[in-house]
Write an enzyme that holds these catalytic residues in place. Structure first.
Site, mmCIF file in Angstrom:
data_model
loop_
_atom_site.group_PDB
_atom_site.id
_atom_site.type_symbol
_atom_site.label_atom_id
_atom_site.label_comp_id
_atom_site.label_asym_id
_atom_site.label_seq_id
_atom_site.Cartn_x
_atom_site.Cartn_y
_atom_site.Cartn_z
ATOM 1 N N ARG A 247 -81.955 30.089 19.364
ATOM 2 C CA ARG A 247 -82.452 28.743 19.640
ATOM 3 C C ARG A 247 -82.976 28.656 21.068
ATOM 4 N NH1 ARG A 247 -78.115 24.325 17.643
ATOM 5 N NH2 ARG A 247 -78.589 23.564 19.723
ATOM 6 N N ARG B 210 -74.038 10.250 20.194
ATOM 7 C CA ARG B 210 -73.848 11.159 21.317
ATOM 8 C C ARG B 210 -73.931 10.444 22.661
ATOM 9 N NH1 ARG B 210 -75.718 16.395 19.396
ATOM 10 N NH2 ARG B 210 -76.079 17.892 21.044
ATOM 11 N N ARG C 158 -75.114 33.452 19.757
ATOM 12 C CA ARG C 158 -75.460 32.788 18.492
ATOM 13 C C ARG C 158 -76.890 33.128 18.072
ATOM 14 N NH1 ARG C 158 -74.697 26.405 17.611
ATOM 15 N NH2 ARG C 158 -76.310 26.138 19.190
ATOM 16 N N LYS D 119 -69.366 22.467 15.122
ATOM 17 C CA LYS D 119 -69.607 21.256 14.323
ATOM 18 C C LYS D 119 -70.470 21.555 13.098
ATOM 19 C CE LYS D 119 -71.588 18.933 17.632
ATOM 20 N NZ LYS D 119 -71.558 19.896 18.745
ATOM 21 N N ARG E 116 -76.365 21.494 28.737
ATOM 22 C CA ARG E 116 -75.842 20.761 27.565
ATOM 23 C C ARG E 116 -74.385 20.386 27.766
ATOM 24 N NH1 ARG E 116 -77.487 25.210 23.738
ATOM 25 N NH2 ARG E 116 -76.321 24.213 22.072
HETATM 26 P P1 ADP Z 1 -75.533 21.325 20.222
HETATM 27 O O1 ADP Z 1 -74.431 20.410 19.749
HETATM 28 O O2 ADP Z 1 -75.260 22.766 19.932
HETATM 29 O O3 ADP Z 1 -75.953 21.104 21.660
HETATM 30 P P2 ADP Z 1 -77.455 20.084 18.382
HETATM 31 O O4 ADP Z 1 -78.121 20.960 17.403
HETATM 32 O O5 ADP Z 1 -76.496 19.068 17.884
HETATM 33 O O6 ADP Z 1 -76.831 21.082 19.428
HETATM 34 O O7 ADP Z 1 -78.554 19.306 19.261
HETATM 35 C C1 ADP Z 1 -79.592 20.007 19.920
HETATM 36 C C2 ADP Z 1 -80.400 19.071 20.821
HETATM 37 O O8 ADP Z 1 -80.969 18.010 20.027
HETATM 38 C C3 ADP Z 1 -79.601 18.328 21.899
HETATM 39 O O9 ADP Z 1 -79.407 19.116 23.064
HETATM 40 C C4 ADP Z 1 -80.529 17.137 22.150
HETATM 41 O O10 ADP Z 1 -81.672 17.512 22.887
HETATM 42 C C5 ADP Z 1 -81.007 16.784 20.758
HETATM 43 N N1 ADP Z 1 -80.128 15.799 20.075
HETATM 44 C C6 ADP Z 1 -79.364 16.045 18.968
HETATM 45 N N2 ADP Z 1 -78.686 14.935 18.604
HETATM 46 C C7 ADP Z 1 -79.018 13.968 19.507
HETATM 47 C C8 ADP Z 1 -78.632 12.610 19.696
HETATM 48 N N3 ADP Z 1 -77.753 12.012 18.867
HETATM 49 N N4 ADP Z 1 -79.184 11.922 20.734
HETATM 50 C C9 ADP Z 1 -80.048 12.501 21.568
HETATM 51 N N5 ADP Z 1 -80.462 13.797 21.464
HETATM 52 C C10 ADP Z 1 -79.953 14.521 20.449
#
Ligand code: ADP
Length: 215
Positions: free
Chosen positions: A158, A86, A125, A11, A169
């Site tokens: 990360r 999400r 990654r 993404k 996740r």
């Molecule tokens: P990925 O899609 O690789 O898991 P992201 O960088 O999008 O990683 O998100 C990392 C973390 O940030 C998530 O695991 C969560 O803890 C938090 N997060 C990101 N976006 C949201 C959201 N819309 N609602 C709740 N938590 C979020």
């Protein structure tokens, strides 16, 4: 538009290419939250452990951050939401918020990728500690080991790219985010794109799906 898909589906990579293509901002809620942690703000200190474990932060916190972000001037011509909404609550709140701001969604692009592939992708990654550009140690390695090609800053792993957190996740994605995909499936907005293959060919698939929306 919204980009939705499991962790590691690409993404972030696709969102930044599309943002440059359409000249609109790429809004990554994950990057926004990691920045709070990096700067050790009040929010950052509260969410650090939650992020590392791969759980979602509270809907109210993320909704507050996104609402503020969408009201900035650079979002006037459009925006790409990456990692948001999400959860079902976030999707419904997003609908209400975008109506209030008179910024309806044009499309929701779903990137599809099997779980097994995700674990391999994410364990390899690495991310630039400054500009957040991502690398893959096997398929997209930096020119100089452990350094970003763009700004030379050190690459880091990360905190949530460990095997336990990746698996959590994925569980969180299936349980909390897949219902959001189903929510958008009931609208004409959803475009399903396979996230396997070359970055370029996936971008082309997204652009051609979006061209049909615009036409
Ligand atoms: P990925 O899609 O690789 O898991 P992201 O960088 O999008 O990683 O998100 C990392 C973390 O940030 C998530 O695991 C969560 O803890 C938090 N997060 C990101 N976006 C949201 C959201 N819309 N609602 C709740 N938590 C979020």
């Amino acid at each position: 538009m919204v980009l939705i898909g499991p962790p590691g589906a690409g993404k972030g990579t696709q969102a930044s290419i599309l943002a440059a293509h359409y000249h609109i901002p790429h809004i990554s809620t994950g990057d926004m939250l990691r920045q709070e942690v990096k700067l050790s703000t009040t929010i950052g200190r509260q969410i650090k452990d939650c992020l590392a474990a791969g759980n979602l932060v509270s809907d109210s916190m993320i909704l507050g951050l996104v609402e503020m972000r969408l009201q900035q001037m650079d979002c006037r011509q459009g925006f790409i939401l990456d990692g948001f909404p999400r959860s079902q609550v976030q999707a419904e709140a997003t609908h209400a918020l975008l109506e209030r701001l008179a910024k309806p969604l044009t499309a929701v692009v779903q990137l599809i990728m099997p779980d097994e592939e995700i674990v391999t992708r994410l364990s390899f990654r690495r991310v630039c500690s400054e500009c957040t550009r991502t690398y893959h140690l096997l398929y997209n390695a930096p020119k100089t080991e452990d350094c970003c090609d763009v700004d030379g800053a050190p690459l880091i792993q990360r905190a949530d790219d460990t095997e336990n957190s990746i698996r959590n996740r994925l569980t969180v994605y299936h349980r909390q985010t897949e219902p959001v995909v189903e929510y958008y499936r009931r609208t004409p907005l959803l475009k399903e794109i396979s996230a396997e293959g070359e970055v370029n060919s996936i971008t082309q698939a997204i652009l051609s799906a979006l061209a049909k929306v615009a036409a």
